[in-house]
Design a protein around this motif. Sequence first.
Motif, PDB file in Angstrom:
ATOM      1  N   GLY A 384       0.812  -1.204   0.000  1.00 16.52           N
ATOM      2  CA  GLY A 384       0.000   0.000   0.000  1.00 16.52           C
ATOM      3  C   GLY A 384       0.854   1.266   0.000  1.00 16.52           C
ATOM      4  N   HIS A 385       0.248   2.374  -0.445  1.00 20.57           N
ATOM      5  CA  HIS A 385       0.930   3.660  -0.506  1.00 20.57           C
ATOM      6  C   HIS A 385      -0.048   4.770  -0.117  1.00 20.57           C
ATOM      7  CE1 HIS A 385       4.430   2.075  -2.853  1.00 20.57           C
ATOM      8  NE2 HIS A 385       3.511   1.196  -3.211  1.00 20.57           N
ATOM      9  N   ALA A 386       0.520   5.905   0.345  1.00 21.80           N
ATOM     10  CA  ALA A 386      -0.274   7.095   0.698  1.00 21.80           C
ATOM     11  C   ALA A 386      -1.343   6.768   1.730  1.00 21.80           C
ATOM     12  CB  ALA A 386      -0.899   7.720  -0.551  1.00 21.80           C
ATOM     13  N   PHE A 387      -0.916   6.096   2.796  1.00 20.67           N
ATOM     14  CA  PHE A 387      -1.830   5.626   3.834  1.00 20.67           C
ATOM     15  C   PHE A 387      -2.619   6.760   4.478  1.00 20.67           C
ATOM     16  CE2 PHE A 387       1.650   2.285   4.552  1.00 20.67           C
ATOM     17  CZ  PHE A 387       1.082   1.415   3.634  1.00 20.67           C
ATOM     18  N   HIS A 388      -3.797   6.413   4.975  1.00 20.27           N
ATOM     19  CA  HIS A 388      -4.631   7.256   5.842  1.00 20.27           C
ATOM     20  C   HIS A 388      -5.332   8.392   5.118  1.00 20.27           C
ATOM     21  CE1 HIS A 388      -2.327   6.036   9.785  1.00 20.27           C
ATOM     22  NE2 HIS A 388      -2.604   4.999   9.003  1.00 20.27           N
ATOM     23  N   GLY A 389      -5.369   8.372   3.808  1.00 23.08           N
ATOM     24  CA  GLY A 389      -6.040   9.451   3.095  1.00 23.08           C
ATOM     25  C   GLY A 389      -6.720   8.970   1.828  1.00 23.08           C
ATOM     26  N   LYS A 390      -7.369   9.899   1.136  1.00 27.21           N
ATOM     27  CA  LYS A 390      -8.161   9.559  -0.039  1.00 27.21           C
ATOM     28  C   LYS A 390      -7.304   9.177  -1.243  1.00 27.21           C
ATOM     29  CE  LYS A 390     -11.886  12.622   1.485  1.00 27.21           C
ATOM     30  NZ  LYS A 390     -12.634  13.880   1.215  1.00 27.21           N
ATOM     31  N   GLN A 391      -5.996   9.496  -1.203  1.00 30.47           N
ATOM     32  CA  GLN A 391      -5.108   9.151  -2.309  1.00 30.47           C
ATOM     33  C   GLN A 391      -4.433   7.792  -2.136  1.00 30.47           C
ATOM     34  OE1 GLN A 391      -2.414  12.240  -3.537  1.00 30.47           O
ATOM     35  NE2 GLN A 391      -3.872  13.862  -3.153  1.00 30.47           N
ATOM     36  N   GLU A 392      -4.852   7.046  -1.153  1.00 33.63           N
ATOM     37  CA  GLU A 392      -4.260   5.733  -0.897  1.00 33.63           C
ATOM     38  C   GLU A 392      -4.431   4.814  -2.111  1.00 33.63           C
ATOM     39  OE1 GLU A 392      -4.402   2.468   2.771  1.00 33.63           O
ATOM     40  OE2 GLU A 392      -6.044   3.873   2.476  1.00 33.63           O
ATOM     41  N   TRP A 393      -3.385   4.035  -2.410  1.00 34.06           N
ATOM     42  CA  TRP A 393      -3.464   3.107  -3.533  1.00 34.06           C
ATOM     43  C   TRP A 393      -2.597   1.875  -3.269  1.00 34.06           C
ATOM     44  CZ3 TRP A 393       1.114   2.065  -6.246  1.00 34.06           C
ATOM     45  CH2 TRP A 393       2.162   2.987  -6.082  1.00 34.06           C
ATOM     46  N   VAL A 394      -2.885   0.815  -4.014  1.00 36.50           N
ATOM     47  CA  VAL A 394      -2.128  -0.424  -3.904  1.00 36.50           C
ATOM     48  C   VAL A 394      -2.097  -1.092  -5.270  1.00 36.50           C
ATOM     49  CG1 VAL A 394      -4.094  -1.899  -3.279  1.00 36.50           C
ATOM     50  CG2 VAL A 394      -1.791  -2.511  -2.489  1.00 36.50           C
ATOM     51  N   SER A 395      -1.019  -1.808  -5.539  1.00 33.36           N
ATOM     52  CA  SER A 395      -0.871  -2.545  -6.795  1.00 33.36           C
ATOM     53  C   SER A 395      -1.259  -4.004  -6.593  1.00 33.36           C
ATOM     54  CB  SER A 395       0.586  -2.454  -7.271  1.00 33.36           C
ATOM     55  OG  SER A 395       0.912  -3.498  -8.148  1.00 33.36           O
ATOM     56  N   VAL A 396      -2.069  -4.513  -7.503  1.00 35.17           N
ATOM     57  CA  VAL A 396      -2.453  -5.930  -7.441  1.00 35.17           C
ATOM     58  C   VAL A 396      -1.214  -6.807  -7.521  1.00 35.17           C
ATOM     59  CG1 VAL A 396      -3.666  -7.783  -8.669  1.00 35.17           C
ATOM     60  CG2 VAL A 396      -4.755  -5.529  -8.402  1.00 35.17           C
ATOM     61  N   GLN A 397      -0.310  -6.477  -8.420  1.00 34.89           N
ATOM     62  CA  GLN A 397       0.885  -7.305  -8.602  1.00 34.89           C
ATOM     63  C   GLN A 397       1.789  -7.278  -7.370  1.00 34.89           C
ATOM     64  OE1 GLN A 397      -0.481  -5.351 -10.947  1.00 34.89           O
ATOM     65  NE2 GLN A 397      -1.043  -6.939 -12.441  1.00 34.89           N
ATOM     66  N   ASP A 398       1.847  -6.143  -6.675  1.00 37.12           N
ATOM     67  CA  ASP A 398       2.652  -6.086  -5.451  1.00 37.12           C
ATOM     68  C   ASP A 398       2.034  -6.932  -4.348  1.00 37.12           C
ATOM     69  OD1 ASP A 398       4.412  -4.445  -6.742  1.00 37.12           O
ATOM     70  OD2 ASP A 398       3.898  -2.622  -5.638  1.00 37.12           O
ATOM     71  N   MET A 399       0.703  -6.963  -4.270  1.00 32.05           N
ATOM     72  CA  MET A 399       0.060  -7.842  -3.292  1.00 32.05           C
ATOM     73  C   MET A 399       0.351  -9.301  -3.615  1.00 32.05           C
ATOM     74  SD  MET A 399      -3.579  -6.125  -2.139  1.00 32.05           S
ATOM     75  CE  MET A 399      -4.330  -6.087  -3.759  1.00 32.05           C
ATOM     76  N   GLN A 400       0.385  -9.638  -4.881  1.00 28.19           N
ATOM     77  CA  GLN A 400       0.723 -11.010  -5.267  1.00 28.19           C
ATOM     78  C   GLN A 400       2.157 -11.353  -4.869  1.00 28.19           C
ATOM     79  OE1 GLN A 400      -0.129 -10.963  -9.475  1.00 28.19           O
ATOM     80  NE2 GLN A 400      -2.345 -11.166  -9.174  1.00 28.19           N
ATOM     81  N   LYS A 401       3.072 -10.383  -5.015  1.00 30.21           N
ATOM     82  CA  LYS A 401       4.458 -10.596  -4.591  1.00 30.21           C
ATOM     83  C   LYS A 401       4.540 -10.819  -3.079  1.00 30.21           C
ATOM     84  CE  LYS A 401       6.434  -7.781  -8.320  1.00 30.21           C
ATOM     85  NZ  LYS A 401       7.072  -6.475  -8.647  1.00 30.21           N
ATOM     86  N   ALA A 402       3.684 -10.123  -2.334  1.00 30.69           N
ATOM     87  CA  ALA A 402       3.663 -10.314  -0.883  1.00 30.69           C
ATOM     88  C   ALA A 402       3.198 -11.723  -0.528  1.00 30.69           C
ATOM     89  CB  ALA A 402       2.767  -9.275  -0.226  1.00 30.69           C
ATOM     90  N   VAL A 403       2.209 -12.239  -1.260  1.00 31.64           N
ATOM     91  CA  VAL A 403       1.752 -13.615  -1.030  1.00 31.64           C
ATOM     92  C   VAL A 403       2.905 -14.588  -1.284  1.00 31.64           C
ATOM     93  CG1 VAL A 403       0.175 -15.421  -1.791  1.00 31.64           C
ATOM     94  CG2 VAL A 403      -0.652 -13.068  -1.583  1.00 31.64           C
ATOM     95  N   LEU A 404       3.627 -14.409  -2.387  1.00 34.68           N
ATOM     96  CA  LEU A 404       4.759 -15.285  -2.692  1.00 34.68           C
ATOM     97  C   LEU A 404       5.824 -15.181  -1.605  1.00 34.68           C
ATOM     98  CD1 LEU A 404       5.220 -14.707  -6.545  1.00 34.68           C
ATOM     99  CD2 LEU A 404       4.143 -16.659  -5.403  1.00 34.68           C
ATOM    100  N   THR A 405       6.040 -13.974  -1.078  1.00 35.01           N
ATOM    101  CA  THR A 405       7.030 -13.795  -0.022  1.00 35.01           C
ATOM    102  C   THR A 405       6.656 -14.592   1.221  1.00 35.01           C
ATOM    103  OG1 THR A 405       7.633 -11.588  -0.842  1.00 35.01           O
ATOM    104  CG2 THR A 405       8.134 -12.082   1.469  1.00 35.01           C
ATOM    105  N   ILE A 406       5.376 -14.564   1.608  1.00 41.65           N
ATOM    106  CA  ILE A 406       4.924 -15.365   2.755  1.00 41.65           C
ATOM    107  C   ILE A 406       5.220 -16.843   2.516  1.00 41.65           C
ATOM    108  CG2 ILE A 406       2.885 -16.139   4.047  1.00 41.65           C
ATOM    109  CD1 ILE A 406       1.667 -13.351   3.515  1.00 41.65           C
ATOM    110  N   LEU A 407       4.891 -17.323   1.315  1.00 40.45           N
ATOM    111  CA  LEU A 407       5.097 -18.743   1.002  1.00 40.45           C
ATOM    112  C   LEU A 407       6.574 -19.107   1.061  1.00 40.45           C
ATOM    113  CD1 LEU A 407       2.595 -19.080  -1.989  1.00 40.45           C
ATOM    114  CD2 LEU A 407       2.197 -19.649   0.417  1.00 40.45           C
ATOM    115  N   HIS A 408       7.434 -18.249   0.531  1.00 45.51           N
ATOM    116  CA  HIS A 408       8.871 -18.535   0.574  1.00 45.51           C
ATOM    117  C   HIS A 408       9.397 -18.510   2.008  1.00 45.51           C
ATOM    118  CE1 HIS A 408      10.063 -18.996  -3.595  1.00 45.51           C
ATOM    119  NE2 HIS A 408       9.355 -17.932  -3.944  1.00 45.51           N
TER     120      HIS A 408
END
Length: 417
Positions: A384-408
């Motif tokens: 996630g980026h730009a937390f706590h406000g209306k401009q907050e955003w997240v990348s689907v692909q980065d979330m997928q990378k986080a899932v792979l990181t947990i698995l590794h």
Amino acid sequence: MEINNINDFQVAENFKRYVQIDTQSDAQSTTVPSTEKQKNLSRLLVEELLQLGITDAHLDDLGYVYATIPSNTDKKVPVICFCSHVDTSPDSSGTDVKPLVHANYQGQDLVLPDDENVVIRFSEHPDLKEQIGNDIITASGKTLLGADDKAGVAEIMDAARILMANPEIKHGDIKILFTPDEEIGRGVDHADLKKLGADYGYTMDGERAGTLEDETFSADGVKIKIDGVSIHPGYAENKMVSALKIAAEIVESLPKDRLSPETTSGKDGFVHPTNLSGTVEEASLGFIIRDHDTANLAKHEAELEEIVKTVLAKYPQAKFTFEVNEQYRNMKEVLDQHPRVVDIALMGIERAGMKAEKRSIRGGTDGSRLSFMGLPCPNIFAGGHAFHGKQEWVSVQDMQKAVLTILHIVALWEEVS
């Protein structure tokens, strides 16, 4: 199974479902959790964990979700916990969040449709340069998105689904912990670490893909109470002493060019007023004190108290109290004693195809407190980026990378044991 070949992710669908549930916490509340609505998401998470076959998943009365993915190896492996918080910040509305997917992002400014004055500008968000061709999720312009930390929740849930469906990924016992009230500093106040039974932990609550944070602020809170003298304003000459005006003068007397969030960066600390309320007769001020060097907290607090005394010296009929409360401490003080928990996470990030970056955070996470409670717990990116406000955003692909990181990470703990 080659973990990096996994492509049946459900993390984005999880995330879009979770952010539509309002879980805003409330610092003014004295209940646990601070808002009952946080449990609406927690109940859903338990239901979904049970559907995955994780039989001990449950929500306790205080709003904490506990669950165990059982070991599938004969090795003796340390028990690892993954933790995220379900609440969102009180700083921006979390009601009626409408997640929008901006597919195949090409570097354009993102104008949010429900308020065209809310624009996520490419020039103002440097991490967007790394997102060309990716799918960006935002809110619609009237609310925050909730990537902090529903991205982490969604990632842990998708990793759990994959692990339960793919027993060829060998691992020890994995504990899941979802907490309430992290955004108001109470996230692990009532976490039962004995029941959790983990040796090491990871919060999925960081920002840019590939980053791991093993160093946070140390943090205190300060409450200042001022007693003035109230009298009818029509007859107040030389008699009234306004506690509210004294409080405002204290804020005005703070340093302008240092020791504030607006004028500091890196590992610089700050003294930050967060609330002011009151009347002529009585007023209160709340401050947060932050520094990466724990010893500097006392110095900042002494400087703040000296400012208060200087202001109050002008008003001999007024009185004040100055109360300091410990909030959390720099997790690095603990993690340096347990280097393997960080090293394995960095290896997991690299195996997931990213360049690992270890850095400090100008804030804190549940991991800060958990580390000092006996569960060494660095913080891994959630995307996630730009937390706590209306401009907050997240990348689907980065979330997928986080899932792979947990698995590794879970596979690495089994591999090295």
